[in-house]
Design an enzyme around this catalytic site. Structure first.
Site, PDB file in Angstrom:
ATOM      1  N   LEU A  42       0.836  -1.195   0.000  1.00 10.00           N
ATOM      2  CA  LEU A  42       0.000   0.000   0.000  1.00 10.00           C
ATOM      3  C   LEU A  42       0.879   1.255   0.000  1.00 10.00           C
ATOM      4  O   LEU A  42       0.644   2.202  -0.758  1.00 10.00           O
ATOM      5  CB  LEU A  42      -0.928   0.001   1.229  1.00 10.00           C
ATOM      6  CG  LEU A  42      -1.746   1.263   1.446  1.00 10.00           C
ATOM      7  CD1 LEU A  42      -2.731   1.497   0.307  1.00 10.00           C
ATOM      8  CD2 LEU A  42      -2.493   1.215   2.781  1.00 10.00           C
ATOM      9  N   ASP A  52      -3.294   0.342  -4.678  1.00  9.52           N
ATOM     10  CA  ASP A  52      -2.760  -0.940  -4.199  1.00  9.52           C
ATOM     11  C   ASP A  52      -3.587  -2.052  -4.836  1.00  9.52           C
ATOM     12  O   ASP A  52      -4.380  -2.720  -4.181  1.00  9.52           O
ATOM     13  CB  ASP A  52      -2.852  -0.962  -2.665  1.00  9.52           C
ATOM     14  CG  ASP A  52      -2.189  -2.189  -2.063  1.00  9.52           C
ATOM     15  OD1 ASP A  52      -1.404  -2.848  -2.767  1.00  9.52           O
ATOM     16  OD2 ASP A  52      -2.470  -2.486  -0.891  1.00  9.52           O
ATOM     17  N   ASP A  79       6.314  -7.139   1.175  1.00  4.71           N
ATOM     18  CA  ASP A  79       4.934  -7.443   0.813  1.00  4.71           C
ATOM     19  C   ASP A  79       4.893  -7.671  -0.691  1.00  4.71           C
ATOM     20  O   ASP A  79       4.993  -6.727  -1.473  1.00  4.71           O
ATOM     21  CB  ASP A  79       4.073  -6.230   1.208  1.00  4.71           C
ATOM     22  CG  ASP A  79       2.617  -6.377   0.814  1.00  4.71           C
ATOM     23  OD1 ASP A  79       2.230  -7.431   0.293  1.00  4.71           O
ATOM     24  OD2 ASP A  79       1.859  -5.408   1.050  1.00  4.71           O
ATOM     25  N   SER A 117      -6.824  -5.031   1.199  1.00  2.00           N
ATOM     26  CA  SER A 117      -7.795  -5.735   2.046  1.00  2.00           C
ATOM     27  C   SER A 117      -8.936  -4.848   2.531  1.00  2.00           C
ATOM     28  O   SER A 117     -10.013  -5.335   2.852  1.00  2.00           O
ATOM     29  CB  SER A 117      -7.083  -6.320   3.265  1.00  2.00           C
ATOM     30  OG  SER A 117      -5.979  -7.064   2.867  1.00  2.00           O
ATOM     31  N   ARG A 151       0.322 -15.446   3.782  1.00  2.00           N
ATOM     32  CA  ARG A 151      -0.747 -14.626   4.378  1.00  2.00           C
ATOM     33  C   ARG A 151      -2.092 -15.133   3.899  1.00  2.00           C
ATOM     34  O   ARG A 151      -2.315 -15.242   2.693  1.00  2.00           O
ATOM     35  CB  ARG A 151      -0.524 -13.184   3.947  1.00  2.00           C
ATOM     36  CG  ARG A 151      -1.718 -12.251   4.046  1.00  2.00           C
ATOM     37  CD  ARG A 151      -1.240 -10.855   3.732  1.00  2.00           C
ATOM     38  NE  ARG A 151      -2.307  -9.909   3.572  1.00  2.00           N
ATOM     39  CZ  ARG A 151      -2.099  -8.598   3.398  1.00  2.00           C
ATOM     40  NH1 ARG A 151      -0.871  -8.114   3.358  1.00  2.00           N
ATOM     41  NH2 ARG A 151      -3.116  -7.775   3.261  1.00  2.00           N
ATOM     42  N   HIS A 182      -4.744 -11.992   8.662  1.00  2.00           N
ATOM     43  CA  HIS A 182      -5.260 -10.623   8.581  1.00  2.00           C
ATOM     44  C   HIS A 182      -6.729 -10.616   9.001  1.00  2.00           C
ATOM     45  O   HIS A 182      -7.465 -11.566   8.715  1.00  2.00           O
ATOM     46  CB  HIS A 182      -5.112 -10.105   7.157  1.00  2.00           C
ATOM     47  CG  HIS A 182      -4.908  -8.629   7.072  1.00  2.00           C
ATOM     48  ND1 HIS A 182      -4.738  -7.823   8.172  1.00  2.00           N
ATOM     49  CD2 HIS A 182      -4.835  -7.783   5.997  1.00  2.00           C
ATOM     50  CE1 HIS A 182      -4.575  -6.575   7.788  1.00  2.00           C
ATOM     51  NE2 HIS A 182      -4.627  -6.519   6.469  1.00  2.00           N
TER      52      HIS A 182
HETATM   53  C1  SPV Z   1       0.294  -3.364   3.120  1.00  2.00           C
HETATM   54  O1  SPV Z   1       0.886  -2.648   3.933  1.00  2.00           O
HETATM   55  O2  SPV Z   1       0.340  -3.169   1.895  1.00  2.00           O
HETATM   56  C2  SPV Z   1      -0.497  -4.497   3.603  1.00  2.00           C
HETATM   57  C3  SPV Z   1      -1.141  -4.414   4.893  1.00  2.00           C
HETATM   58  O3  SPV Z   1      -0.646  -5.455   2.868  1.00  2.00           O
HETATM   59  S1  SPV Z   1      -2.789  -3.919   4.653  1.00  2.00           S
HETATM   60  O4  SPV Z   1      -2.774  -2.682   3.907  1.00  2.00           O
HETATM   61  O5  SPV Z   1      -3.322  -3.781   5.993  1.00  2.00           O
HETATM   62  O6  SPV Z   1      -3.485  -4.966   3.923  1.00  2.00           O
HETATM   63 MG    MG Z   2      -0.195  -5.082   0.916  1.00  2.00          MG
END
Ligand code: SPV
Ligand code: MG
Length: 285
Positions: A42, A52, A79, A117, A151, A182
């Site tokens: 993200l 994202d 990630d 997410s 994940r 998550h």
């Molecule tokens: C990210 O930091 O890109 C993640 C965590 O995957 S989240 O945004 O909470 O899915």
């Molecule tokens: Mg991510």
């Protein structure tokens, strides 16, 4: 000597892991004491002005891994979204991420192209068998030299706790070193239930973005290994940067900002300008 990512995960002490999006944020996180970093999809997408949703090409992720690991000395967990396609892209990415200096790579069991997410929209999972193939391919491609985090987004898409646990078991059996579970609840309840049922089968990482008012002692008591603060620094930097531009635009002067800025000398010191000045004396003509 810094702890390796494996050591940090094995001690199961809910170690805070800083979400970073570039070399500068990574340096600042390390300077404040973080023992490990998370290169956030993200964060990286946002700093490139894209969503994202796999809009950022993965060679840009590899370039950022290189810059971050050149600038820091604590382990970096990357990630890698879904692994950018199938088992083949996942294993090529894993090999190249390791070569660029990553300590670990995390992939998620959503269907490519993924969506963040919390973005709503259609969130679909791949079959656990297909995802397990990606994990095995990544492990084989890196000969066990890269820490692989699997994940599951089962709870994010509204599947049951049983489904989340089944998937986590399949992923651990496929060779994942740790599981990232998550949750989008605003309470710790789901993670608490997962941890009880999981019974320390493999280390677990969590991302408390929505349940962020949970007291840190609960993370520790639950036995999780890592707690990723994925986007808080990004969000704080958006606020600080906006405030700076607002003030500069309105005042046509930085006077109001003086107490909220570091000096130019501080910026130079962040990238070790002194070393270049010394090298100039030694090697310059
Ligand atoms: C990210 O930091 O890109 C993640 C965590 O995957 S989240 O945004 O909470 O899915
Ligand atoms: Mg991510």
């Amino acid at each position: 000597m810094n702890n390796t990512f494996t050591e940090i995960m094995n001690r199961r002490l809910a170690t805070p892991i800083a979400g970073v999006h570039d070399a500068l944020s990574a340096k600042l996180a390390e300077r404040e004491g973080f023992e490990a970093l998370w290169l956030s999809g993200l964060g990286l997408s946002t700093t490139h002005g894209v969503r994202d949703a796999n809009e950022l090409p993965w060679d840009q992720v590899l370039r950022t891994i290189d810059y971050v690991t050149q600038s820091t000395s604590v382990p970096l967990l990357v990630d890698a979204d879904t692994g950018y396609g199938d088992f083949n892209t996942a294993r090529i990415f894993a090999r190249r991420a390791k070569r660029a200096g990553a300590a670990g790579v995390c992939i998620e069991d959503k269907r490519y192209p993924k969506l963040n997410s919390f973005a709503g929209g259609k969130q679909q999972l791949d079959s656990p068998e297909l995802f397990a193939g990606k994990i095995r391919a990544m492990g084989d491609a890196t000969s066990g030299q890269l820490y692989i985090v699997a994940r599951t987004e089962a709870l994010i898409v509204g599947s049951s706790m049983d489904e989340a646990l089944l998937r986590a078991r399949i992923y651990a059996d496929a060779g994942a070193d740790a599981i990232l579970i998550h949750s989008k609840l605003t309470t710790f309840d789901e993670i608490h239930s997962f941890m009880k049922a999981w019974n320390q089968r493999a280390p677990v990482i969590i991302v408390p973005t929505t349940y962020d008012t949970t007291t840190s002692s609960r993370y520790l008591e639950s036995g999780v290994s890592g707690v990723i603060w994925a986007n808080q620094a990004l969000r704080a930097s958006v606020m600080a940067t906006s405030e700076a531009y607002r003030s500069l635009y309105r005042e046509s002067s930085p006077v109001q900002l003086q107490s909220k800025m570091v000096s130019v000398a501080d910026i130079f010191s962040l990238v070790n300008n002194n070393e270049l000045a010394e090298a100039e004396v030694k090697y310059g003509a």
